[in-house]
Design a protein around this motif. Sequence first.
Motif, mmCIF file in Angstrom:
data_model
loop_
_atom_site.group_PDB
_atom_site.id
_atom_site.type_symbol
_atom_site.label_atom_id
_atom_site.label_comp_id
_atom_site.label_asym_id
_atom_site.label_seq_id
_atom_site.Cartn_x
_atom_site.Cartn_y
_atom_site.Cartn_z
ATOM 1 N N VAL A 123 0.978 -1.271 -0.058
ATOM 2 C CA VAL A 123 -0.059 -0.078 -0.070
ATOM 3 C C VAL A 123 1.039 1.355 0.089
ATOM 4 C CG1 VAL A 123 -1.611 1.304 1.176
ATOM 5 C CG2 VAL A 123 -1.986 -1.038 1.157
ATOM 6 N N GLY A 124 2.108 1.113 0.664
ATOM 7 C CA GLY A 124 2.828 2.415 0.660
ATOM 8 C C GLY A 124 3.423 2.590 -0.837
ATOM 9 N N GLY A 125 3.614 1.702 -1.390
ATOM 10 C CA GLY A 125 4.264 1.716 -2.972
ATOM 11 C C GLY A 125 2.960 2.170 -3.634
ATOM 12 N N VAL A 126 2.018 1.829 -3.373
ATOM 13 C CA VAL A 126 0.657 2.391 -4.314
ATOM 14 C C VAL A 126 0.551 3.729 -3.946
ATOM 15 C CG1 VAL A 126 -1.954 2.242 -4.862
ATOM 16 C CG2 VAL A 126 -0.411 0.163 -4.546
ATOM 17 N N THR A 127 0.722 4.160 -2.538
ATOM 18 C CA THR A 127 0.573 5.549 -2.176
ATOM 19 C C THR A 127 1.630 6.518 -2.908
ATOM 20 O OG1 THR A 127 -0.220 4.758 -0.172
ATOM 21 C CG2 THR A 127 0.424 7.083 0.099
ATOM 22 N N ALA A 128 2.747 5.984 -2.973
ATOM 23 C CA ALA A 128 3.924 6.575 -3.468
ATOM 24 C C ALA A 128 3.737 6.917 -4.989
ATOM 25 C CB ALA A 128 5.348 5.995 -3.367
ATOM 26 N N LEU A 129 3.173 6.078 -5.741
ATOM 27 C CA LEU A 129 3.165 5.956 -7.327
ATOM 28 C C LEU A 129 1.747 7.077 -7.480
ATOM 29 C CD1 LEU A 129 3.389 2.148 -8.269
ATOM 30 C CD2 LEU A 129 5.006 4.316 -8.532
ATOM 31 N N VAL A 130 0.634 6.996 -6.565
ATOM 32 C CA VAL A 130 -0.477 7.826 -6.737
ATOM 33 C C VAL A 130 0.013 9.246 -6.460
ATOM 34 C CG1 VAL A 130 -2.668 8.553 -5.778
ATOM 35 C CG2 VAL A 130 -2.041 6.046 -6.387
ATOM 36 N N ALA A 131 0.783 9.559 -5.484
ATOM 37 C CA ALA A 131 1.220 10.911 -5.183
ATOM 38 C C ALA A 131 2.110 11.324 -6.540
ATOM 39 C CB ALA A 131 2.100 10.822 -3.839
#
Length: 264
Positions: free
Chosen positions: A81-89
């Motif tokens: 989820v942290g990786g997804v959050t970084a990509l979305v940001a």
Amino acid sequence: MAVQGHYDTRALGPDTTAGMGVQLLVLEVLCRVVGLGTAGWLTGSAFAVVTWAVLTLALRRSWSGPFGPANRVTLARAILVGGVTALVADSFDRRAPVAVLTALATVALILDAVDGQVARRTDTATRLGARFDMEVDAFLILVLCVYVAMPLGVWVLAIGLMRYAFVAASWAWPWLRGELPPSMARKTVAALQGIVLVVAGAGIVPREVAGAAVAGALALLVWSFGRDVRWLWRARPGTRGATPTCPRAVPDRRPARERAAAGS
């Protein structure tokens, strides 16, 4: 689970610290593979630090014994989820690597069905573990909503914000913290949100179809919350003929929606 005994920070420190370290490693891999920008790196790093801090504090306050295999699975999901959050940001400044984002989110959703099974089979299910699982689920849905809202509109955020609005409302109306009976419909609607958002974000269907699917998922979520609110209203303390809550071996004082989202 009634927590007894002495908490030993040395027993849990390696797990939470290793989780933050792996999260930073994942961000570095994303930097090298897809060119993660500054916004994504900073957001992902902040996610790692906040997750470590909140989880460590929760463990110190209400945990006894080893971290456990189920919580390690949930921690792995949090890293994804942290990786997804970084990509979305990062997608606010550049085009997101859709395939990578979709893959991370899909694996995180699949693992959602794993940690609960592991907890039950190893007899390590706990309230804190269920809460950890639920928070990871809720944040992933919120982040996916932010991503899908960019092409479809801000109304998509209602899906991700609804659970947080429910919790906030329970502060004003304590009867919303009552205990909900198990419901397969509730679990199905909750699972559907993540699936629909991932498909919509992947861009594999026309925008009109994606919009209709997300709108349908939102309608089902509103129905699910509305049904639960109605049940809690009728069963609130002091109500004549209130439906009794489901018996439990140990009282569980989490807000109702948290227990429902955790699949309890």
